[in-house]
Design a protein around this motif. Structure first.
Motif, PDB file in Angstrom:
ATOM      1  N   GLU A  76       0.831  -1.198   0.000  1.00 55.36           N
ATOM      2  CA  GLU A  76       0.000   0.000   0.000  1.00 55.36           C
ATOM      3  C   GLU A  76       0.870   1.254   0.000  1.00 55.36           C
ATOM      4  OE1 GLU A  76      -2.190  -2.792   3.027  1.00 55.36           O
ATOM      5  OE2 GLU A  76      -0.125  -2.228   2.555  1.00 55.36           O
TER       6      GLU A  76
ATOM      7  N   CYS B 221      -2.732   0.083  -3.940  1.00 56.32           N
ATOM      8  CA  CYS B 221      -2.325  -1.245  -3.482  1.00 56.32           C
ATOM      9  C   CYS B 221      -1.766  -1.979  -4.692  1.00 56.32           C
ATOM     10  CB  CYS B 221      -3.499  -2.002  -2.886  1.00 56.32           C
ATOM     11  SG  CYS B 221      -3.151  -3.737  -2.498  1.00 56.32           S
TER      12      CYS B 221
ATOM     13  N   TRP C  95     -10.332  -2.892   0.699  1.00 51.24           N
ATOM     14  CA  TRP C  95      -9.633  -2.000   1.625  1.00 51.24           C
ATOM     15  C   TRP C  95     -10.313  -2.100   2.982  1.00 51.24           C
ATOM     16  CZ3 TRP C  95      -5.169   0.506   0.831  1.00 51.24           C
ATOM     17  CH2 TRP C  95      -4.733   0.672  -0.494  1.00 51.24           C
TER      18      TRP C  95
ATOM     19  N   CYS D  11      -4.824  -3.219   2.570  1.00 47.58           N
ATOM     20  CA  CYS D  11      -5.309  -3.847   1.348  1.00 47.58           C
ATOM     21  C   CYS D  11      -5.329  -5.363   1.559  1.00 47.58           C
ATOM     22  CB  CYS D  11      -4.378  -3.480   0.191  1.00 47.58           C
ATOM     23  SG  CYS D  11      -4.769  -4.253  -1.385  1.00 47.58           S
TER      24      CYS D  11
ATOM     25  N   GLY E 121      -1.677  -6.507   2.893  1.00 48.11           N
ATOM     26  CA  GLY E 121      -0.562  -5.582   2.829  1.00 48.11           C
ATOM     27  C   GLY E 121      -0.155  -5.171   4.231  1.00 48.11           C
TER      28      GLY E 121
END
Length: 115
Positions: A6, A22, A36, A95, A106
């Motif tokens: 991200e 992302c 998200w 993400c 992420g």
């Protein structure tokens, strides 16, 4: 293994905008959907927006009309455009990509909205 990275977080005044990105290390067609999430201090992580491989989207009520999720398949990237930001949007944004076999997260990016 797939990495999601991200970027785009930061400090913004209320009413301002940010765009989160992302980037995936492999084709995002790998995923059934991508989303998200955000987690504010002392609160549970919540799903903010998601987009499916067929481009269907869904949003939590609190961001409808302000946030837009989109994807660029050629860049293997999913975006979250955030407009009319409010202090209550302050959180770490994550993400996530998932399919029937696995889910990937992420590392998160901080979004801080000042009043």
């Amino acid at each position: 293994q797939v990495q999601l990275v991200e970027s785009g977080g930061g400090l913004v005044q209320a009413g301002g905008s940010l765009r989160l990105s992302c980037a995936a290390s492999k084709s995002i067609f790998t995923f059934t959907a991508m989303g998200w999430y955000r987690q504010a201090p002392g609160k549970e992580r919540e799903l903010v927006a998601l987009i499916t491989s067929s481009d269907s989207t869904n949003y939590v009520d609190s961001v409808k009309g302000r946030f837009t999720i989109s994807r660029d398949n050629a860049k293997n990237t999913v975006y979250l455009q955030m407009n009319s930001l409010k202090p209550e949007d302050t959180a770490v944004y994550y993400c996530k990509g998932w399919n029937a076999m696995a889910r990937y997260w992420g590392q998160g990016t901080q979004v801080t909205v000042s009043s």
